[in-house]
Design an enzyme around this catalytic site. Structure first.
Site, PDB file in Angstrom:
ATOM      1  N   THR A 122       1.774   3.806   1.594  1.00 39.96           N
ATOM      2  CA  THR A 122       2.436   4.141   2.692  1.00 39.96           C
ATOM      3  C   THR A 122       3.406   3.484   3.384  1.00 39.96           C
ATOM      4  OG1 THR A 122       0.737   3.924   4.262  1.00 39.96           O
ATOM      5  CG2 THR A 122       0.566   5.978   3.313  1.00 39.96           C
ATOM      6  N   LYS A 123       3.459   2.134   2.843  1.00 36.21           N
ATOM      7  CA  LYS A 123       4.223   0.853   3.351  1.00 36.21           C
ATOM      8  C   LYS A 123       5.583   0.908   3.257  1.00 36.21           C
ATOM      9  CE  LYS A 123       0.474  -0.648   5.935  1.00 36.21           C
ATOM     10  NZ  LYS A 123      -0.595  -1.341   5.390  1.00 36.21           N
ATOM     11  N   ASN A 124       6.386   0.449   3.590  1.00 38.28           N
ATOM     12  CA  ASN A 124       7.979   0.544   3.241  1.00 38.28           C
ATOM     13  C   ASN A 124       8.246   0.312   1.884  1.00 38.28           C
ATOM     14  OD1 ASN A 124       7.609   0.628   6.304  1.00 38.28           O
ATOM     15  ND2 ASN A 124       9.662  -0.480   6.492  1.00 38.28           N
ATOM     16  N   LEU A 125       7.665  -0.547   1.169  1.00 40.13           N
ATOM     17  CA  LEU A 125       7.713  -1.017  -0.101  1.00 40.13           C
ATOM     18  C   LEU A 125       6.485  -0.834  -0.601  1.00 40.13           C
ATOM     19  CD1 LEU A 125       9.502  -3.964  -1.509  1.00 40.13           C
ATOM     20  CD2 LEU A 125       7.616  -2.896  -2.585  1.00 40.13           C
ATOM     21  N   TYR A 145       0.867  -1.156   0.006  1.00 41.49           N
ATOM     22  CA  TYR A 145       0.090   0.026  -0.006  1.00 41.49           C
ATOM     23  C   TYR A 145       0.894   1.228  -0.002  1.00 41.49           C
ATOM     24  CZ  TYR A 145      -3.387   3.508   1.659  1.00 41.49           C
ATOM     25  OH  TYR A 145      -4.164   4.714   1.888  1.00 41.49           O
TER      26      TYR A 145
END
Ligand SMILES: *Cc1c(COP(=O)(O)O)cnc(C)c1O
Length: 386
Positions: free
Chosen positions: A183-186, A181
């Site tokens: 805003t996730k780290n990847l 998603y």
């Protein structure tokens, strides 16, 4: 004070990401195809796992894994109250019943002793969530699972870089679901991945992700393909597209660098906030490598004259965006009303919820942004300490 509002979370999209997406668009193959296959292979290699199946969200990956494991009506699945609703919603989608086990307030992860208390003859699975990027106590959870013959599905939405006892998350449990998603780290905008070492489970998840068909579009329409297919199960439409996978490939290539920035920011926050008795900083246990997806600050409310909500308002006045992870799932109207949960049912999750704030933490932040967050938080503490 800052002139511009510092948004709570944004992805790091650079020229290489844009070029790879454009390459997909120009190739005429925009849904699941060669780039998705490449991203799956690269992700599996990165995690050190046999199978990686790309899907259109972590939620889809969680749902597919439970379906492939045969979960259904009459079964109970244990998860944590301190998570995004998706971890519990997917249990409902299978027809099974979610059962919440309270958290360890220090790590905010599911408390292993609480899992034991919630096991019944109907318990079929456990969904641990690696909160903020800090791993759960997987050895203990896998021991419980072996003892009671349970399926373990890790919700690794926050844990793409997390290690447990030196091992990357993604190959410990029966299956693991990651989120890509925005805003996730990847980040691939929307997207997810299921990883597993179980050949039969992987095959079923793959088939179920594309209508339950025996062959996917790439196999059917590419030069080497054939038109014939069979529907083996009533599947779902949960596959990733090559436009998303293009981002996955370039984001995975820069993950180490992005994580370096996250760690730097987290360490700087820890250094400053660790000095203030009004604040409790996140822990990193000796068995953990934290992925620093979220930086969750806990307020020692008895030492402050304002509550968490007012603290967030003060930060907003200082142009700092924040969030709260999470409103405990059993407190949401659907769960509260359907299962009759009451205040006090999950005391650790409830009291933790009252005192948490997620601060901005992402690779696009400048060191000035980081210092602005630190100064804003420190200023508010100094103004409102009792
Ligand atoms: C973001 C998130 C999800 C859902 O991920 P999607 O890819 O948006 O479906 C699930 N669990 C947790 C803990 C999350 O933070």
């Amino acid at each position: 004070m800052r002139k511009e509002f510092l948004v709570y979370g944004i992805p790091l999209i650079e020229e290489d990401d844009i070029a790879e997406v454009v390459d997909s668009l120009k190739s005429n193959w925009i849904t699941k195809g060669p780039k998705t296959n490449k991203f799956e292979a690269q992700f599996a290699e990165y995690v050190g796992v046999k199978h990686a199946i790309a899907v259109n969200s972590c939620t889809a990956g969680l749902h597919l894994s439970l379906i492939a494991a045969g979960l259904g009506v009459g079964d109970e699945v244990i998860t944590t109250p301190m998570t995004f609703a998706a971890s519990a919603n997917v249990i409902i989608h299978t027809g099974a019943t979610p059962v919440f086990a309270d958290i360890d307030p220090v790590t905010m992860n599911i408390d292993v002793n609480e899992i034991r208390k919630k096991i019944t003859p109907r318990t079929k699975a456990i969904i641990p969530v690696h909160m903020a990027g800090h791993p759960c106590e997987m050895d203990e959870i896998m021991d419980i699972a072996r003892e009671h013959n349970l399926f373990v599905l890790e919700d690794a939405a926050h844990a793409v870089y997390t290690k447990y006892k030196g091992k990357l998350i993604g190959s410990i449990a029966n299956a693991t679901a990651f989120s890509f998603y925005a805003t996730k780290n990847l980040a691939t905008g929307e997207g997810g991945m299921v990883t597993t070492n179980d050949d039969a489970l992987a095959e079923k998840i793959r088939i179920m992700s594309s209508h339950g068909m025996s062959r996917n579009a790439w196999n059917r329409y590419s030069a080497s393909g054939s038109w014939y297919y069979e529907v083996l199960y009533p599947g779902f439409k949960y596959n990733m597209t090559d436009i998303q996978a293009a981002l996955g490939i370039t984001q995975l290539a820069k993950l180490e660098r992005m994580q370096g920035v996250r760690l730097e920011i987290a360490e700087r926050f820890n250094e400053e906030f660790g000095k203030m008795p009004e604040l409790e900083i996140p822990v990193e246990k000796d068995y953990a490598r934290h992925a620093w997806h979220l930086y969750i600050l806990k307020l020692n409310l008895e030492m402050l004259s304002i509550d968490r909500t007012e603290f967030i308002e003060e930060l907003k006045k200082e142009q700092i965006g924040t969030s709260v992870h999470f409103i405990p799932v059993p407190m949401h109207p659907y769960y509260r009303d359907t299962f009759g949960f009451q205040k006090g049912d999950f005391p650790q999750a409830e009291t933790t919820f009252e005192r948490i704030i997620s601060l901005p933490l992402y690779p696009k932040m400048t060191s000035q942004d980081t210092e602005d967050v630190i100064n804003a938080v420190k200023g508010i503490v100094e103004r409102f300490r009792r």
